[in-house]
Design an enzyme around this catalytic site. Structure first.
Site: not given
Lengths: 372, 372
Positions: B149, B223, B320, B353-354
């Site tokens: 990232s 967040r 992602d 993405h994580d």
């Protein structure tokens, strides 16, 4: 809010209290609406258009707050795909909204605005209110119901619950069920509104809450987050890319350096002029609750058992990542399972979810062909 | 903030003022860092790990605020893919962050916290500070730089600007350029923070601003919005679907009815315990400014001309949608254009993405194979 308060909307009072999915009922419901074209003598040429989350009844006429043209003038009007020379088009502001229909900003039985004392509603409640409006207007059976996005949810809900009252259902860029990701984006928006001290637990209509103008900042943030989901990644790149706004070089500051930032800020701020934050809370909640299969006991096809004689047309867009072609295909499968006549088309358009509102000639042709 | 203030971080003072891309320079920069393993006598077995936006130097040891294990313990440690029995792993808190390195919360030359008087920084500035830290540590050339990232952006920036200082570059789930959509999501988060009256123009460190605790609500909303982009739609559906939270039926209210709402709220609130809102503003800004091609005059390949003897490995994940395989492929093409040795793999993993942080055994194998 001020601008909206000064406007008189064309509206009807529903004669009976409206029963709600929550078990509560709402008395004295007012439905604001617009019509275009003429109802024929047989009273069978009406088309009911459902609007989306932040839409309104001004489908083909000037918005009284913004002064902008109707949101679907390209689709509705004389000689347009939904031809008002032939059809009597009705579009009502949904229950819970803020353009004249009963919603959180309306004065409740205690004499003060409902605010968060307004009952939580569902998409089916919105549709139920519009079915009651049709009764008031003396329209028994519609030629068609038409809607995109949340309007498409209402179209599907109408088919599932009042199938005898329409001959055609056109649902565009929509879904039969809000997904976890859909809910997540809405929850961000709600939290942004509720985090704004000017929200004041929903009581801001009479100048309470910090600043006295309601949670404009929170609502703007909510709109910005939602707006990203209405556009495709490729569309954003084509429209803005990394181009700078009115400058030759990065500012090394926190101004809107990039055009996309400036655009989003404008979208957020201008939205607060025309929309009520509590309405945003209630309508997003209704969308999150939307799950036609659940309403039918768990199986989507069962929702459409009584609608097998209705003609359906479903349209998705290839770049729509909010309500995808896969979402629409589930609806098609359910309709196939009950042998309802359904056409389904995925259109190619670069604008993402917003494609249903924009210049997509192929959509015009589909709508014209299906509405007839 | 309070919790962080009480902690003593392992850190180094950079002996020289740090020149910044903005043209300013920053004196007295402190870099907080952790190390794992032993530097060999040749001083050539160091691996520099770059952390992501909200990450920190505690890559393989307990986080002093949350008490949670290091964020990449599955990847870094004795016998792990980045094997600390063989390599000396360094991970520094990035410039602008809030876990001991110089950032907006740091006391500036006027004796009060920098807050928004902190200079706007870039990803290259972050990397420049870490190159200076390597000087302090007496490490000339690294065995490898590794990051996912924003960590991957730093790895690419390191390769572009300090190619002689590493032999290998491993960049995971990243991009060479922040897209309009990437910028848009960050802008929503920044506006959420700045809309919070507790932000107070950034001056909240000494109890100023409404409530005296800083913009916790705005930061939580930021967040939440960002978190959605870290997960895949399918992953969210699998993890939460439309399941309700601790109840059998919808509440017809605005509590967190759905598990995904409850999860997001928790993600938002718990984040505010460990992260500084102004750092969030500065770091997202740095990411939005990131465009390696622009730094090289417009052509991405030109960024890597001096890096043609470095070995690259790039990894993307099929789910992602934040930094996509297509984004990574552009980097591969640029590296091919300068004939740099590059392996590229798209891994299949359900977490979006994580995925780079989670249980993806195929990634472990790629990292082990490449770092060697």
């Amino acid at each position: 809010m001020t601008k909206r308060d000064a406007i008189t909307f064309r509206s009807a009072l529903l004669p009976q209290p409206l029963p709600l999915d929550s078990g509560r009922e709402l008395a004295g419901v007012v439905m604001a609406y617009e019509t275009y074209g003429e109802l024929n003598e047989a009273r069978d040429n009406a088309v009911l258009v459902f609007h989306a989350l932040t839409g309104d009844q001004f489908v083909a006429s000037e918005h009284p707050v913004t002064g902008k043209p109707g949101w679907w003038e390209r689709m509705v009007g004389p000689g347009r795909p939904v031809d008002t020379d032939r059809y009597f088009v009705v579009c009502a502001n949904v229950l819970g909204s803020c353009m004249g229909s009963t919603g959180p900003a309306t004065q409740g039985p205690e004499g003060e605005p409902y605010a968060m004392r307004f009952p939580v509603i569902t998409v089916r409640d919105m549709v139920r209110a519009q079915a009651a409006l049709l009764d008031v207007l003396g329209i028994d059976t519609l030629h068609a119901v038409v809607g995109g996005s949340m309007g498409g949810m209402q179209a599907l809900s109408f088919a599932a619950n009042w199938p005898q009252r329409t001959r055609r259902v056109l649902a565009i860029a929509t879904t039969a069920r809000h997904s976890a990701q859909n809910i997540a984006f809405h929850e961000v928006g709600r939290q942004a509104i509720m985090a704004d001290p000017a929200w004041n637990g929903g009581d801001y209509y009479e100048g309470q809450g910090e600043g006295g103008k309601g949670p404009e900042k929170g609502l703007a943030v909510a709109r910005m987050a939602a707006h990203i989901t209405y556009l495709s990644e490729a569309g954003l790149t084509e429209k803005f890319g990394r181009r700078l706004q009115d400058r030759d070089a990065k500012s090394f500051g926190f101004d809107a350096d990039f055009q996309v930032e400036s655009y989003l800020r404008h979208q957020g701020i201008s939205f607060t002029d025309r929309f009520d934050a509590n309405s945003y809370l209630y309508i997003t909640r209704a969308m999150d609750y939307f799950d036609l299969a659940e309403e039918a006991g768990g199986r989507l096809a069962d929702a459409f058992v009584a609608a097998r004689d209705v003609r359906f047309c479903l349209v998705s867009f290839d770049t729509d990542w909010l309500y995808t072609t896969a979402d629409m295909r589930e609806v098609v499968h359910a309709l196939n399972a009950v042998a309802a006549p359904v056409s389904f088309v995925e259109l190619s358009a670069p604008y993402g979810h917003d494609s249903f509102l924009l210049d997509v000639p192929a959509l015009d042709r589909v709508v014209r062909g299906f509405v007839g």
